[in-house]
Design a protein around this motif. Structure first.
Motif, short mmCIF file in Angstrom:
data_model
loop_
_atom_site.label_atom_id
_atom_site.label_comp_id
_atom_site.label_asym_id
_atom_site.label_seq_id
_atom_site.Cartn_x
_atom_site.Cartn_y
_atom_site.Cartn_z
N GLY A 1 12.76 17.70 -11.59
CA GLY A 1 11.43 17.21 -11.86
C GLY A 1 10.81 16.52 -10.67
N SER A 2 9.61 16.00 -10.89
CA SER A 2 8.85 15.37 -9.81
C SER A 2 8.30 14.02 -10.26
CB SER A 2 7.67 16.26 -9.39
OG SER A 2 8.12 17.49 -8.88
N LEU A 3 8.14 13.14 -9.30
CA LEU A 3 7.46 11.86 -9.51
C LEU A 3 6.67 11.54 -8.24
CD1 LEU A 3 10.25 9.61 -11.09
CD2 LEU A 3 8.17 10.38 -12.23
N ARG A 4 5.59 10.79 -8.41
CA ARG A 4 4.87 10.29 -7.25
C ARG A 4 4.80 8.78 -7.33
NH1 ARG A 4 -1.29 11.14 -4.99
NH2 ARG A 4 -1.80 9.80 -6.78
N LEU A 5 5.35 8.15 -6.35
CA LEU A 5 5.30 6.71 -6.25
C LEU A 5 4.07 6.30 -5.45
CD1 LEU A 5 9.04 5.89 -5.43
CD2 LEU A 5 7.96 6.28 -7.65
N SER A 6 3.49 5.18 -5.86
CA SER A 6 2.34 4.61 -5.15
C SER A 6 2.63 3.17 -4.80
CB SER A 6 1.08 4.69 -6.01
OG SER A 6 0.75 6.01 -6.35
N CYS A 7 2.04 2.72 -3.72
CA CYS A 7 2.21 1.34 -3.28
C CYS A 7 0.87 0.83 -2.79
CB CYS A 7 3.24 1.27 -2.16
SG CYS A 7 3.33 -0.31 -1.30
N VAL A 8 0.36 -0.20 -3.43
CA VAL A 8 -0.89 -0.81 -3.02
C VAL A 8 -0.57 -2.07 -2.22
CG1 VAL A 8 -3.05 -1.83 -3.79
CG2 VAL A 8 -2.07 0.09 -5.04
N ALA A 9 -1.16 -2.17 -1.04
CA ALA A 9 -0.95 -3.34 -0.20
C ALA A 9 -2.12 -4.31 -0.36
CB ALA A 9 -0.83 -2.93 1.26
N SER A 10 -1.82 -5.59 -0.31
CA SER A 10 -2.85 -6.61 -0.52
C SER A 10 -3.72 -6.81 0.70
CB SER A 10 -2.20 -7.93 -0.91
OG SER A 10 -1.35 -8.39 0.14
N LYS A 11 -3.27 -6.36 1.84
CA LYS A 11 -4.05 -6.49 3.06
C LYS A 11 -4.14 -5.13 3.75
CE LYS A 11 -3.02 -11.36 4.01
NZ LYS A 11 -2.52 -12.32 5.03
N ASP A 12 -4.98 -5.07 4.74
CA ASP A 12 -5.21 -3.81 5.43
C ASP A 12 -4.08 -3.54 6.42
OD1 ASP A 12 -7.84 -2.49 7.60
OD2 ASP A 12 -6.39 -1.51 6.31
N ILE A 13 -2.91 -3.16 5.89
CA ILE A 13 -1.75 -2.94 6.75
C ILE A 13 -1.23 -1.52 6.73
CG2 ILE A 13 -0.99 -5.34 6.45
CD1 ILE A 13 1.27 -4.16 4.63
N VAL A 14 -1.65 -0.76 5.71
CA VAL A 14 -1.05 0.56 5.53
C VAL A 14 -1.25 1.44 6.76
CG1 VAL A 14 -1.24 2.69 4.20
CG2 VAL A 14 -1.09 0.51 3.02
N SER A 15 -2.42 1.31 7.41
CA SER A 15 -2.68 2.14 8.58
C SER A 15 -2.21 1.48 9.87
CB SER A 15 -4.18 2.43 8.69
OG SER A 15 -4.90 1.23 8.85
N ALA A 16 -1.92 0.19 9.82
CA ALA A 16 -1.65 -0.56 11.04
C ALA A 16 -0.17 -0.77 11.33
CB ALA A 16 -2.33 -1.93 10.97
N LEU A 17 0.66 -0.65 10.31
CA LEU A 17 2.08 -0.93 10.48
C LEU A 17 2.93 0.30 10.16
CD1 LEU A 17 2.39 -4.42 8.74
CD2 LEU A 17 1.92 -3.92 11.14
N CYS A 18 4.17 0.24 10.59
CA CYS A 18 5.13 1.24 10.14
C CYS A 18 5.39 0.99 8.66
CB CYS A 18 6.42 1.12 10.93
SG CYS A 18 7.74 2.22 10.36
N MET A 19 5.09 1.97 7.83
CA MET A 19 5.26 1.85 6.39
C MET A 19 6.35 2.81 5.94
SD MET A 19 2.99 -0.40 5.48
CE MET A 19 3.16 -0.21 3.70
#
Length: 126
Positions: free
Chosen positions: A16-34
């Motif tokens: 089967g399949s699943l998709r995990l999501s992660c919401v960040a409280s600050k604008d870091i998703v594009s700026a840091l190694c995630m």
């Protein structure tokens, strides 16, 4: 203080399949190694996938290559992990994680990810 909140875990049968999501409280998703790291019962933390700033480099551990895909939505500050062809050995608590020091290491070594969410359980039955 940065907060990472995961969702999307659950119980599925093998294949089967699943998709995990992660919401960040600050604008870091594009700026840091995630990345995504996981911990199975009785096991150590294991890095699964990581994405460097600017999408220049994407890393996967061998066991998930071809099955998992890491991606992000910079506008919404969300990190995703699409997991296909799930196997029982993928069962673990999955954590969204980040390396706060930009420009340093980015990869799948779990100890480097000092920022982590609360985790979401993924259970794969055979």
């Amino acid at each position: 203080q940065v907060q990472l909140v995961e969702s999307g875990g659950g119980s599925v049968q093998a294949g089967g399949s699943l998709r995990l999501s992660c919401v960040a409280s600050k604008d870091i998703v594009s700026a840091l190694c995630m990345g995504w790291i996981r911990q199975a019962p009785g096991e150590e933390l294991e890095g699964v996938a990581a994405m460097s700033p600017g999408d220049s480099d994407i890393y996967y551990i061998e066991s998930v290559k071809g099955r998992f895909t890491i991606s992000r939505d910079n506008d919404k500050n969300i990190l995703y992990l699409q997991m296909n062809s799930l196997k029982p050995e993928d069962t673990a608590v999955y954590y969204c994680a980040a390396i706060s020091a930009s420009g340093t290491y980015c990869g799948t070594l779990a100890p480097f990810f000092e920022l982590r969410g609360q985790g979401t359980q993924v259970t794969v039955s055979s």
